[in-house]
Design a protein around this motif. Structure first.
Motif, PDB file in Angstrom:
ATOM      1  N   ILE A  37       3.872   6.265  12.855  1.00  0.00           N
ATOM      2  CA  ILE A  37       5.141   5.597  13.136  1.00  0.00           C
ATOM      3  C   ILE A  37       5.635   5.940  14.553  1.00  0.00           C
ATOM      4  O   ILE A  37       5.572   7.081  14.975  1.00  0.00           O
ATOM      5  CB  ILE A  37       6.157   6.007  12.043  1.00  0.00           C
ATOM      6  CG1 ILE A  37       7.498   5.350  12.223  1.00  0.00           C
ATOM      7  CG2 ILE A  37       6.319   7.518  11.956  1.00  0.00           C
ATOM      8  CD1 ILE A  37       8.429   5.594  11.036  1.00  0.00           C
ATOM      9  N   GLY A  61       0.574   4.005   2.572  1.00  0.00           N
ATOM     10  CA  GLY A  61      -0.101   4.348   3.834  1.00  0.00           C
ATOM     11  C   GLY A  61       0.366   5.698   4.348  1.00  0.00           C
ATOM     12  O   GLY A  61       1.301   5.797   5.131  1.00  0.00           O
ATOM     13  N   SER A  67       4.605  10.722   8.560  1.00  0.00           N
ATOM     14  CA  SER A  67       5.882  10.085   8.216  1.00  0.00           C
ATOM     15  C   SER A  67       6.432  10.611   6.886  1.00  0.00           C
ATOM     16  O   SER A  67       7.660  10.699   6.715  1.00  0.00           O
ATOM     17  CB  SER A  67       5.762   8.560   8.186  1.00  0.00           C
ATOM     18  OG  SER A  67       4.696   8.181   7.358  1.00  0.00           O
ATOM     19  N   GLU A  85      -2.860   6.789  -0.068  1.00  0.00           N
ATOM     20  CA  GLU A  85      -3.831   6.690   1.029  1.00  0.00           C
ATOM     21  C   GLU A  85      -5.233   6.520   0.427  1.00  0.00           C
ATOM     22  O   GLU A  85      -5.540   7.125  -0.597  1.00  0.00           O
ATOM     23  CB  GLU A  85      -3.765   7.948   1.907  1.00  0.00           C
ATOM     24  CG  GLU A  85      -4.748   8.021   3.051  1.00  0.00           C
ATOM     25  CD  GLU A  85      -4.656   6.850   4.047  1.00  0.00           C
ATOM     26  OE1 GLU A  85      -3.559   6.571   4.573  1.00  0.00           O
ATOM     27  OE2 GLU A  85      -5.700   6.204   4.273  1.00  0.00           O
ATOM     28  N   ARG A  90      -8.808  11.095   5.865  1.00  0.00           N
ATOM     29  CA  ARG A  90      -7.411  11.468   6.152  1.00  0.00           C
ATOM     30  C   ARG A  90      -6.755  12.227   4.998  1.00  0.00           C
ATOM     31  O   ARG A  90      -5.800  12.977   5.223  1.00  0.00           O
ATOM     32  CB  ARG A  90      -6.594  10.218   6.488  1.00  0.00           C
ATOM     33  CG  ARG A  90      -7.016   9.650   7.821  1.00  0.00           C
ATOM     34  CD  ARG A  90      -6.122   8.539   8.300  1.00  0.00           C
ATOM     35  NE  ARG A  90      -6.612   8.075   9.592  1.00  0.00           N
ATOM     36  CZ  ARG A  90      -6.540   6.835  10.035  1.00  0.00           C
ATOM     37  NH1 ARG A  90      -5.961   5.910   9.291  1.00  0.00           N
ATOM     38  NH2 ARG A  90      -7.013   6.508  11.215  1.00  0.00           N
ATOM     39  N   ASP A 113      -6.841   2.713  -3.526  1.00  0.00           N
ATOM     40  CA  ASP A 113      -6.367   1.478  -2.920  1.00  0.00           C
ATOM     41  C   ASP A 113      -4.902   1.236  -3.315  1.00  0.00           C
ATOM     42  O   ASP A 113      -4.546   1.298  -4.498  1.00  0.00           O
ATOM     43  CB  ASP A 113      -7.240   0.316  -3.406  1.00  0.00           C
ATOM     44  CG  ASP A 113      -6.706  -1.000  -2.918  1.00  0.00           C
ATOM     45  OD1 ASP A 113      -6.721  -1.223  -1.698  1.00  0.00           O
ATOM     46  OD2 ASP A 113      -6.233  -1.798  -3.760  1.00  0.00           O
ATOM     47  N   ALA A 114      -4.085   0.963  -2.321  1.00  0.00           N
ATOM     48  CA  ALA A 114      -2.639   0.864  -2.555  1.00  0.00           C
ATOM     49  C   ALA A 114      -2.300  -0.129  -3.671  1.00  0.00           C
ATOM     50  O   ALA A 114      -1.472   0.171  -4.538  1.00  0.00           O
ATOM     51  CB  ALA A 114      -1.945   0.465  -1.256  1.00  0.00           C
ATOM     52  N   ASP A 131       3.520   0.729   5.033  1.00  0.00           N
ATOM     53  CA  ASP A 131       2.896   1.050   6.325  1.00  0.00           C
ATOM     54  C   ASP A 131       1.385   1.199   6.176  1.00  0.00           C
ATOM     55  O   ASP A 131       0.792   2.134   6.713  1.00  0.00           O
ATOM     56  CB  ASP A 131       3.526   2.349   6.885  1.00  0.00           C
ATOM     57  CG  ASP A 131       3.196   2.567   8.351  1.00  0.00           C
ATOM     58  OD1 ASP A 131       2.913   1.579   9.048  1.00  0.00           O
ATOM     59  OD2 ASP A 131       3.240   3.721   8.812  1.00  0.00           O
ATOM     60  N   GLN A 136      -2.576  -6.845   4.286  1.00  0.00           N
ATOM     61  CA  GLN A 136      -2.456  -6.756   2.822  1.00  0.00           C
ATOM     62  C   GLN A 136      -1.015  -6.674   2.327  1.00  0.00           C
ATOM     63  O   GLN A 136      -0.779  -6.616   1.135  1.00  0.00           O
ATOM     64  CB  GLN A 136      -3.248  -5.547   2.313  1.00  0.00           C
ATOM     65  CG  GLN A 136      -4.745  -5.755   2.430  1.00  0.00           C
ATOM     66  CD  GLN A 136      -5.554  -4.498   2.154  1.00  0.00           C
ATOM     67  OE1 GLN A 136      -5.077  -3.574   1.513  1.00  0.00           O
ATOM     68  NE2 GLN A 136      -6.763  -4.459   2.642  1.00  0.00           N
ATOM     69  N   TYR A 140       0.656  -6.666  -1.556  1.00  0.00           N
ATOM     70  CA  TYR A 140       1.441  -5.567  -2.149  1.00  0.00           C
ATOM     71  C   TYR A 140       2.849  -6.018  -2.562  1.00  0.00           C
ATOM     72  O   TYR A 140       3.516  -5.353  -3.342  1.00  0.00           O
ATOM     73  CB  TYR A 140       1.636  -4.412  -1.150  1.00  0.00           C
ATOM     74  CG  TYR A 140       0.398  -3.846  -0.509  1.00  0.00           C
ATOM     75  CD1 TYR A 140      -0.818  -3.792  -1.187  1.00  0.00           C
ATOM     76  CD2 TYR A 140       0.442  -3.324   0.783  1.00  0.00           C
ATOM     77  CE1 TYR A 140      -1.952  -3.263  -0.579  1.00  0.00           C
ATOM     78  CE2 TYR A 140      -0.686  -2.794   1.389  1.00  0.00           C
ATOM     79  CZ  TYR A 140      -1.886  -2.766   0.703  1.00  0.00           C
ATOM     80  OH  TYR A 140      -2.987  -2.243   1.306  1.00  0.00           O
TER      81      TYR A 140
END
Ligand SMILES: C[S@@+](CC[C@H](N)C(=O)[O-])C[C@H]1O[C@@H](n2cnc3c(N)ncnc32)[C@H](O)[C@@H]1O
Length: 222
Positions: A37, A61, A67, A85, A90, A113-114, A131, A136, A140
């Motif tokens: 961000i 995200g 963030s 995530e 990460r 997967d979100a 974010d 996508q 969402y």
């Protein structure tokens, strides 16, 4: 850049530093080219959190957790953040950063997967920070609206793609064309969804701020 670069630099120069650990995690993320961000969006997010005082926050995200840690600093006492995530590289860095910041008790990282993870969530969130993959957001959106509490706030980042979403399709790389057209679809849906009131703000990378209307408000209007 949407806003004049000199103005952005000037605004950044006015920012007050965060705690040492937050500054260090931000620096490491920037050095590792992790997309986090922007400063001016951080500042807006902090004010929003202090105004809204959300107890339940959902972030789509996490990246390396920057963030989420920043939000945990500005949410009220007793607040909790769930962040999602799917990038394996990460995830361990984010978990380590939560520990380094002493925030592992306030932040839960859900791996995967979100869209799939969001479908498994229940209960209402007072604040959702969108974010993740820009192409996508439109997918969402129904889950985000379902999970948002009445009068809950949805903040979507990077919605103007540095202003590129209004460029002619011929001036844009093929890969980005799809992302941009999906983002335009997302913005249209945010503005026309009868459950939401949305404002699109041209700063940072472009953000959309939406509030979920109360049921009685929705009925009054129809
Ligand atoms: C812009 S970064 C998030 C930055 C973070 N919110 C911050 O400011 O510190 C977007 C993240 O979303 C993740 N992402 C992209 N698509 C995803 C998906 N389908 N499910 C879960 N995470 C996803 C990416 O791996 C990336 O780390």
């Amino acid at each position: 850049m949407i806003v004049d670069e000199r103005i952005v630099t000037y605004i950044h120069s006015l920012e007050v530093p965060e705690s040492e650990i937050i500054e260090r995690i931000e620096q490491e993320a920037l050095e590792g080219h992790v997309p986090i961000i922007r400063k001016e969006t951080q500042s807006f997010l902090k004010v929003l959190l202090l105004m809204k005082k959300p107890l339940r926050i959902l972030e789509i995200g996490a990246a390396v957790g920057f963030s989420a840690i920043l939000m945990s600093e500005y949410m009220p006492e007793g607040g909790h953040i769930t962040t999602i995530e799917n990038y394996e590289k990460r995830i361990p860095i984010a978990r380590r950063n939560f520990e380094r910041a002493g925030r592992e008790g306030q932040i839960t990282l859900l791996e995967g997967d979100a869209y799939e993870v969001m479908k498994t969530l229940d209960g209402f969130y007072d604040f959702i920070f969108m974010d993740a993959a820009k192409g996508q957001y439109i997918q969402y959106m129904p889950e985000a609206v379902r999970l948002l509490a009445p009068e809950g706030v949805l903040l979507s980042d990077n919605v103007l793609q540095d202003g590129d979403i209004v460029e002619s399709r011929f001036a844009v790389e093929r890969r980005n064309r799809t992302i941009h057209s999906r983002m335009r679809e997302y913005l249209y849906e945010l503005k026309h969804n009868e459950q939401l009131q949305t404002s699109i703000l041209p700063f940072g990378d472009g953000i959309a701020l939406s509030v979920k209307k109360r049921e009685d408000k929705k009925d009054e209007e129809s």
